[in-house]
Design a protein around this motif. Structure first.
Motif, PDB file in Angstrom:
ATOM      1  N   CYS A   1      -8.334   5.856   5.226  1.00  0.00           N
ATOM      2  CA  CYS A   1      -9.624   5.674   4.559  1.00  0.00           C
ATOM      3  C   CYS A   1     -10.069   4.210   4.655  1.00  0.00           C
ATOM      4  O   CYS A   1      -9.310   3.310   4.308  1.00  0.00           O
ATOM      5  CB  CYS A   1      -9.500   6.087   3.090  1.00  0.00           C
ATOM      6  SG  CYS A   1     -10.954   5.683   2.108  1.00  0.00           S
TER       7      CYS A   1
ATOM      8  N   CYS B   1      -9.684   8.441  -2.968  1.00  0.00           N
ATOM      9  CA  CYS B   1     -10.744   7.756  -3.721  1.00  0.00           C
ATOM     10  C   CYS B   1     -11.972   8.641  -3.898  1.00  0.00           C
ATOM     11  O   CYS B   1     -12.887   8.283  -4.621  1.00  0.00           O
ATOM     12  CB  CYS B   1     -11.115   6.426  -3.069  1.00  0.00           C
ATOM     13  SG  CYS B   1     -11.947   6.570  -1.481  1.00  0.00           S
TER      14      CYS B   1
ATOM     15  N   CYS C   1     -10.233   2.784   0.720  1.00  0.00           N
ATOM     16  CA  CYS C   1      -9.084   2.556  -0.160  1.00  0.00           C
ATOM     17  C   CYS C   1      -7.756   2.442   0.600  1.00  0.00           C
ATOM     18  O   CYS C   1      -6.715   2.218   0.003  1.00  0.00           O
ATOM     19  CB  CYS C   1      -8.989   3.676  -1.206  1.00  0.00           C
ATOM     20  SG  CYS C   1      -8.425   5.239  -0.526  1.00  0.00           S
TER      21      CYS C   1
ATOM     22  N   CYS D   1     -12.205  11.408   1.549  1.00  0.00           N
ATOM     23  CA  CYS D   1     -10.890  10.867   1.215  1.00  0.00           C
ATOM     24  C   CYS D   1     -10.449  11.506  -0.104  1.00  0.00           C
ATOM     25  O   CYS D   1     -11.145  11.400  -1.109  1.00  0.00           O
ATOM     26  CB  CYS D   1     -10.968   9.354   1.057  1.00  0.00           C
ATOM     27  SG  CYS D   1      -9.462   8.648   0.367  1.00  0.00           S
TER      28      CYS D   1
ATOM     29  N   PHE E   1      -6.052   4.786   2.020  1.00  0.00           N
ATOM     30  CA  PHE E   1      -5.225   5.996   1.935  1.00  0.00           C
ATOM     31  C   PHE E   1      -4.990   6.545   3.351  1.00  0.00           C
ATOM     32  O   PHE E   1      -5.922   6.673   4.152  1.00  0.00           O
ATOM     33  CB  PHE E   1      -5.945   7.028   1.062  1.00  0.00           C
ATOM     34  CG  PHE E   1      -5.232   8.348   0.923  1.00  0.00           C
ATOM     35  CD1 PHE E   1      -3.979   8.418   0.326  1.00  0.00           C
ATOM     36  CD2 PHE E   1      -5.818   9.526   1.399  1.00  0.00           C
ATOM     37  CE1 PHE E   1      -3.332   9.645   0.185  1.00  0.00           C
ATOM     38  CE2 PHE E   1      -5.175  10.749   1.263  1.00  0.00           C
ATOM     39  CZ  PHE E   1      -3.925  10.799   0.651  1.00  0.00           C
TER      40      PHE E   1
HETATM   41 ZN   LIG Z   1     -10.209   6.477   0.073  1.00  0.00          ZN
END
Ligand SMILES: [Zn+2]
Ligand SMILES: [Zn+2]
Length: 556
Positions: free
Chosen positions: A144, A160, A147, A157, A149
């Protein structure tokens, strides 16, 4: 003055059974809300349906060697069965596979195109050189950009919650073979979301009644700027684009699924014999529209759908979007792919609906995540439903039935303690009225249980089972007061526990349904004939905890 209330409920993907996380998050709250409003005498339209499009369906179909439409109709039937058994009272639960939905979606598409809110542009689409195909968003994963991830999908995502475009992912790769995709140019249609940012910001700032989590998420999303989003894809499962030259492409699922609220309202109107009846819910500005969803769906309902509605014009915007947080299972994050879930059809094959509705509402993830455990299920059922509420009902009704010829006894003069209990019952109904109308379901149910506890204490003090021998009038008075409370509880708990509340309504000698009786303290008449009572709930064996916990992690 009766009101009209529109209730839109999240559209579940028809690719797997429903699980308790979805029920606590998005399906039980609107049902509580709808039942309450109907009891108030308000006109409710509650719609949803199964989402038959999108890659979750095609992935499942590929896995099972079936067609997407076979998968979709199989789960749609199962959903209908689950709603009926759990008592989720939709006015219409349809699907996105109807001709009506395609027609309405295409009409909105063309209207937005006409108005310049949809435009055509070339976009680079992920194409897997190994699999030799364009990759739909859920077939692609990466990191992501917001964030960091690692397992973010090409559409959103999960960490987030931000919607994404596949091209924004860092280190993208094909989910099927792991190859990094190439990006190939393809012509698509885009929703001009950027044109709505200022209007949306001004509108969202006025929504001070929204839940804090919903408001914060939406504001921070808008403040970060709004990007236009592609609303068509290189796929062949979905609603056709109503323009020549795009036969190999489809309208993307998130664009048409939210239109389902509107198309379902039109379908419902037709089914009532008055095809224009949807207008009363969508074009009268006094009507409040509520959208019940899980938190992963917030941006689609507070930004994208409102933008589409603003662009289309002449339809009500959401009034409230009371999104819930997540339900964990036995302390761990729910995961349907790892089978760490309690499946609703499985639950309903062994247990009654009301104990689940009770637990999921008193433990509803309204402001933060909450946990479901089988131990808690048994404890709440045995200690609260059976021992507090069920016992109050049963000991009063069986005793009165036996000792007062099956009729509501005639009270003598009420002392201040008895008057307080009746006042408390009225007050509880008023409080629950306010709490449910503000979407505070958990607190509302707690108030009802508090009234049951207080009434149990009142009966312990008055001991009508003992006083009947020396002072029949005192006994009759205390039992009458308790029956007044039962009448209040049958109404107060009806949105939460519709099955047992209807039974109680009948045991008390009322006719028709709880809903018909209205949101009021209906005083039972002395002499009113009771029906022979049976226990409302049954005790559960502690042994089921181990049995049920052992099922977790295994396929249903
Ligand atoms: Zn994210
Ligand atoms: Zn591949």
């Amino acid at each position: 003055m009766s009101e009209r209330i529109f209730i839109g409920v999240a559209w579940p993907y028809a690719n797997s059974p429903l699980h308790l996380g979805q029920i606590a998050g998005a399906y039980l709250p609107p049902d509580i809300f709808a039942r309450y409003h109907r009891t108030k005498g308000n006109e409710v339209l509650m719609v949803s349906g199964s989402d038959q499009h999108g890659t979750p369906i095609t992935i499942r179909a590929e896995q099972e060697g079936k067609t997407p439409s076979e998968i979709a109709s199989q789960y749609h039937q199962q959903f209908l069965d689950s709603w009926q058994k759990l008592g989720i009272s939709f006015d219409l639960f349809t699907t996105t596979g109807t001709a009506n939905h395609a027609e309405v979606s295409q009409h909105i598409f063309l209207t937005l195109l006409d108005k310049g809110y949809i435009y055509k542009a070339t976009m680079s689409q992920p194409f897997c050189p190994q699999c030799q195909r364009f990759l739909p968003d859920r077939y692609i994963e990466g990191t992501c950009p917001y964030c960091g991830f690692i397992g973010a999908r090409g559409d959103q995502c999960d960490n987030c919650g931000k919607p994404l475009n596949a091209a924004e992912l860092i280190d993208p790769h094909c989910c099927i073979c792991g190859t990094p995709p190439q990006f190939k140019d393809s012509e698509h249609f885009f929703l001009r979301l950027s044109a709505f940012r200022d209007r949306l910001l001004a509108w969202v700032r006025q929504q001070t009644h929204w839940r804090q989590n919903v408001l914060n998420f939406t504001m921070s999303y808008l403040e970060g700027g709004l990007k236009d989003r592609a609303i068509t894809r290189d796929i062949n499962w979905g609603i056709p684009i109503p323009l020549p030259g795009f036969e190999d492409k489809r309208i993307y699922v998130w664009f048409e699924a939210v239109i389902g609220y509107f198309s379902a309202s039109k379908e419902w109107a037709k089914s009532t014999g008055d095809a224009e009846r949807w207008r009363a819910f969508w074009q009268d500005e006094k009507v409040k529209s509520y959208y019940f969803i899980g938190k992963d769906n917030i941006p689609f309902h507070t930004i994208i759908w409102p933008a589409m509605l603003m662009g289309y014009g002449d339809l009500n915007l959401p009034y409230d979007v009371p999104a819930n947080e997540y339900l964990t299972i036995e302390g761990k994050k729910l995961s349907s792919s790892r089978n760490w879930a309690v499946w609703l059809p499985d639950y309903l094959s062994r247990y009654d609906p009301d104990p689940l509705r009770y637990l999921l509402s008193i433990n509803m993830p309204e402001t933060g995540d909450t946990d479901f455990s089988w131990h808690e299920f048994v404890r709440r059922n045995n200690d609260e439903l059976v021992a507090t509420y069920g016992n109050l009902v049963h000991r009063v009704l069986t005793f009165v039935y036996r000792s007062f010829d099956g009729c509501v006894p005639t009270p003598g003069e009420l002392d201040s303690l008895s008057q307080d209990i009746i006042k408390g019952a009225k007050h509880t109904l008023n409080m629950i009225d306010k709490l449910i109308s503000g979407c505070h379901f958990k607190q509302a149910e707690m108030q009802a249980m508090k009234l049951a506890q207080e009434t149990n204490r009142y009966l312990d003090t008055k001991s009508p089972w003992k006083t009947i021998k020396q002072d029949r009038q005192a006994s009759a008075t205390a039992l009458y007061v308790a029956i007044v409370v039962l009448s209040a509880l049958r109404t107060a708990l009806y949105p939460f526990l519709p099955f047992s509340s209807q039974k109680l309504h009948e045991y008390l000698g009322f006719e028709g349904s709880v809903e018909d009786d209205g949101w009021q303290l209906h005083l039972p008449q002395p002499g009113q004939r009771l029906l022979p009572p049976e226990p409302l709930f049954s005790k559960l064996d502690e042994g089921l905890v181990d049995e049920e916990t052992a099922r977790l992690g295994h396929a249903y």
